[in-house]
Enzyme design. Structure first.
Site: not given
Lengths: 620, 620
Positions: A185, A523
């Site tokens: 998840g 990132y």
């Protein structure tokens, strides 16, 4: 026990139960996370219930619990930092909605329920369905906090083995029920979001109870795991016997092996252990047409196209990954941290480039920009702002004698693993290279802090959302020569777009997190104060979309390791070419002609409404 | 010049001319091999016309020409060795047939010829077609030498660029003409053999004139080459500017970049530079549906299934590889050889396993068994049988003091590359590990000899065929724990089958040529005296087939780097699973619905006659 049951001889999927290797018996693994996830994990945010950034009555920020090194400590500088960057108003809070008590009625297929009943554990309880309806993408968490429930899965099933998955997939396929595989998840691509227009029953196939180590093969240093095992369980079990896989994505506490495979995950120690595609020796995926697997455990083959590479990155759209053979390594005897400061970001990029070119990368090497450097400093529990970063040097030495500008310098964090001699040799070499680019060693403590913060940073957004700040990260990969420019241009385009949209208080910063022969992974972290913004998520996504377009223009990729999902599907066709799209569609058509694995990832679905944009009740 | 011509705007393939990178201009490369291959290369055997094993009037064997270090030297021990192993009778010679003067009439498609005429260089001359009708598989060379001409290509075309290939593929597709891509012609899987029942016109698409370096990108250390460039040209050009790709399959003098990609080639220095899949940054393949290419030069992506890995290993069945971006490296400053002797093959395997486990593999490490060790010794030009192998030790020391059995000992050859310090450190470490397994350093000369012979060994078969010996190599990959056993069992099964079939004089030997974390590549050499055997090639293929079955039973793969082709297609389905076959078929159906790329590799073609078995005129 991983025995071949072959209970349904006529079943085309039922051939073999496990990737065969006649080595001992399988090992049950008690996961750190219970099946009822919400008992330990936040139902509407990141990570453990007992771990979060919180604010004291006098508006000091601290991190709760004792799971992480900064736990239960006041972070005196953080308040000042968020106020300065985001103009945060501690008196104005957006309290999240409580856990819902009413859920959409499940769309059930009686025939399917009948097929699995008594064989497969399942639930149609609202909360079970809700917490498997989302990953950790901004819009998903925002919706939960705002009490917005859209299309969620109708049934959750918990297979306990490959054979269980075969049963579920066959039943779903014959009954025209759809499946969304659900691992840890932690997706940040919208990949587990339900297609909003799906009228068929949607089954969330939760792999968490399928998490055994099926075998360990010491002579070949390989191990076979069921795909539901999560990173921390896998590494804990291996560590107990002196081994490691060494795959450490920032999500690894919670993310699953199957998820790593399905999204082409990358770990921070990939320089030593490789990315997931380098670690995988063999894969097994259950499709509606049977089981896709290469029938050989040899390390490298020349046997036509490599279908493991079709499973890797398939993002749940072609089948369910059930078993994975991974390489394992001995635990390194020495683990050492380090850090370097550079006067400018570009110097740091050049240093990382040379380190990669000389193929002497330590286990991890990361370069954070000035904003993130300051952010990291702001998270220090104590001591003066700069006391530790200079560790052994005087602030005056850096800023005055060496002429470093505190608003321009940046930091590289280093992680070395190996034996003592190797590590010392690596450290010496890295310092030599750094010196060429104006880099100065800044001590192990700063390096270690950087890596410690890795696992805590994901918790910050939940606090941010509470004070009208939306935030998210996004990443890319880029050839070396375009790296610094891509960073600059992307930041610039975000800034311009913020200005255009009236976003006054925001942070856009970046880090280089992975280095390769021919390029690097970058990132970005982006967040803004949305107190005066009408549609914060829509605005965020619009600006991220502008940033992605800029990234692609600068030679960057659609994603380095997060995957495409639904969030980036609009750029998928241009990334893989028209022929690539056709090839993907033909694989989908062949393996899943009824579109059972209806996740809707990768290819933009023109028939589906724009699922993740909503109009929240704005404060204004 | 690599300009985008886009001459046919309506043409779906004509989008871009080259993988874009705005770096200088392309460089024409004069190949060491002329377009009329037969002027320099044997039309019915391996390698250069001027280089071959030959026999003097007094039956001494020598190697002709001065291209290789053993050239123009009598090999005094070789005669004795071949007589002993193969019972070779120098007085009984099987003289190869001369170059044919009559060829099958070409099947031509006027419309296709009209399409390419004036645009693409082509030929329908018999010799041009014949020498592009085969690779180097035993049956192919045997047929040529016996004067047996089966189905050969009807037309040879020489595209000069990606755009030319687009034109050819589009014309072929619209005119229902078939294409077999032809690179260096070194295939040993039958992959360029024409499907014997093909009634349509067959075009051999010779990539040799499409061999430019399109760009060199020093900051990223990548270079884009056209796929027709052969290994020696590529390395020569790069060496001149201090660079290397480092890909050295044993065929690299003649094999092409496109062939490496299409077959998933592996080079002997893969420990340092990687296999072809590790070296490739970007690929371009022309299909009947357009160009398949990833639109990004970033080093690593998470963007769904990796279609580069569908191109890699596609063996000419899905399209034509036209351009490849490769990583390049600086030439190492030091290159050093080494060797180790072990009392038994198993000790050597254990040593190689530990070297791999400790991830300290030198550039190349190979282990040859006792038979190959003796074979290598037999190829020495001078000096006593053992003088050099023991180099600095006395034969007595090894065999008496250390108790080595000359009929059991085996040798590992080592190649180190890097800077002086690295190489010294590696050598020390390897020797330490070897000592644990009873290994003794045996000097650099033996190591160097081993690698020098690599490129000469392929020439031996032509001489062998002249004296009624058929021979071929085959290879596999296998997990470490099964490596020694697979070697033993495969040899045993070959021996048993030889006995069964009345094959009296044969050699079956092996070497470990590549090492990985989880296993190794094993190379077998098998040959026998067929003077009393009726169908030598059929017999050879039958025994190799028995060996392959044994290999698979012992956990080995269908192929490590030669590929599947037609020779191993019967084992393809079981290697990739039924679902894998379906996936391959769906890709084929999507990219080539008319079966234009009709090579017939990978999947067994039940409609085609067993192409490679024939009944030669036996001597008996």
């Amino acid at each position: 026990m991983a025995t071949a049951t072959n209970s349904d001889a006529s079943n085309k999927n039922a051939a073999t139960s496990t990737i065969s290797r006649n080595i001992g018996t399988s090992k049950e693994i008690k996961s750190a996370i219970p099946r009822e996830r919400e008992k330990m994990l936040k139902w509407n945010g990141w990570g453990y219930n007992d771990s979060k950034f919180a604010v004291t009555n006098d508006f000091m920020i601290y991190f709760s619990g004792d799971r992480y090194p900064i736990g239960n400590l006041i972070l005196p500088y953080f308040k000042q930092w968020v106020q300065q960057i985001f103009n945060l108003d501690f008196t104005s809070r957006r309290v999240p909605k409580p856990m819902p008590t009413v859920y959409p009625d499940p769309i059930l297929c009686d025939a399917f329920m009948n097929d699995i009943s008594g064989q497969i554990l399942y639930s149609i309880k609202g909360i079970d369905r809700l917490i498997r309806s989302h990953g950790q993408t901004l819009y998903e968490i925002h919706n939960l906090r705002e009490g917005i429930i859209k299309r969620i899965p109708d049934v959750v099933v918990w297979p306990k083995s490959h054979d269980d998955v075969v049963k579920i997939v066959n039943a779903a396929n014959s009954r025209n029920v759809t499946i969304i595989p659900f691992g840890g998840g932690t997706s940040v691509s919208g990949s587990v979001t339900c297609p909003q227009n799906e009228k068929r029953s949607i089954v969330a196939l939760d792999t968490s109870q399928m998490n055994r180590m099926l075998w360990l093969d010491r002579p070949n240093m390989t191990a076979c795991f069921e795909a539901g095992i999560i990173g921390q369980d896998l590494e804990r079990e291996l560590k107990a016997i002196g081994l490691t896989v060494g795959h450490e994505p920032d999500s690894y506490e919670f993310s699953s092996l199957g998820g790593w495979v399905a999204t082409r995950a990358s770990g921070m120690k990939k320089n030593v252990y490789g990315n997931i595609e380098d670690l995988v020796v063999q894969l097994k995926m259950v499709t509606t047409k049977g089981v896709l697997e290469r029938k050989c455990l040899a390390p490298r083959l020349s046997c036509g196209p490599d279908f493991n590479q079709i499973i890797l990155g398939s993002e749940g759209t072609l089948g369910v990954v059930t078993e994975v053979v991974l390489k394992v390594s001995k635990m390194p005897t020495v683990r050492a941290y380090g850090s370097l400061i550079f006067p400018y970001f570009d110097c740091g990029v050049k240093c990382l480039r040379e380190v990669a070119a000389r193929k002497c990368q330590p286990s991890s090497i990361r370069l954070i920009d000035n904003d993130q450097f300051k952010f990291g400093q702001a998270l220090k529990p104590k001591a003066t702002f700069f006391s530790s970063v200079i560790e052994g040097m005087k602030k005056a030495y850096i800023t005055k004698l060496k002429g470093f500008d505190l608003n321009k310098m940046c930091v590289a964090t280093l992680l070395f693993e190996g034996d003592d001699k190797d590590v010392k040799r690596q450290q010496k070499l890295i310092n030599e290279i750094a010196e060429k680019y104006g880099g100065i060693p800044a001590g192990a403590v700063n390096g270690e802090r950087g890596y410690v913060l890795t696992f805590v940073i994901a918790y910050i957004r939940d606090l941010a959302l509470e004070f009208y700040i939306v935030a998210e990260s996004f990443e890319t990969s880029v050839p070396w020569d375009k790296c610094a420019q891509l960073c600059r241009n992307t930041k610039l385009s975000v800034s311009k777009e913020c200005e255009k949209l009236g976003v006054k208080y925001y942070l856009i910063s970046c880090r280089v997190t992975q280095t390769y022969d021919a390029g690097a992974c970058v990132y970005f972290y982006f967040g803004f104060n949305y107190y005066e913004i009408k549609d914060p998520v829509e605005t965020y996504e619009h600006i991220e979309s502008v940033a992605r377009t800029e990234i692609l223009l600068n030679g960057g990729s659609i994603s380095h390791h997060h995957g495409v999902g639904k969030l980036r599907s609009r750029w998928y066709p241009q990334s893989v070419s028209d022929v690539g799209v056709k090839l993907y569609k033909s694989a989908k058509q062949e393996l899943d002609p009824k579109n059972i694995f209806a996740a809707g990832n990768l290819l933009p679905d023109s028939t589906d409404e724009h699922i993740h944009v909503h109009k929240p009740q704005s404060k204004l």
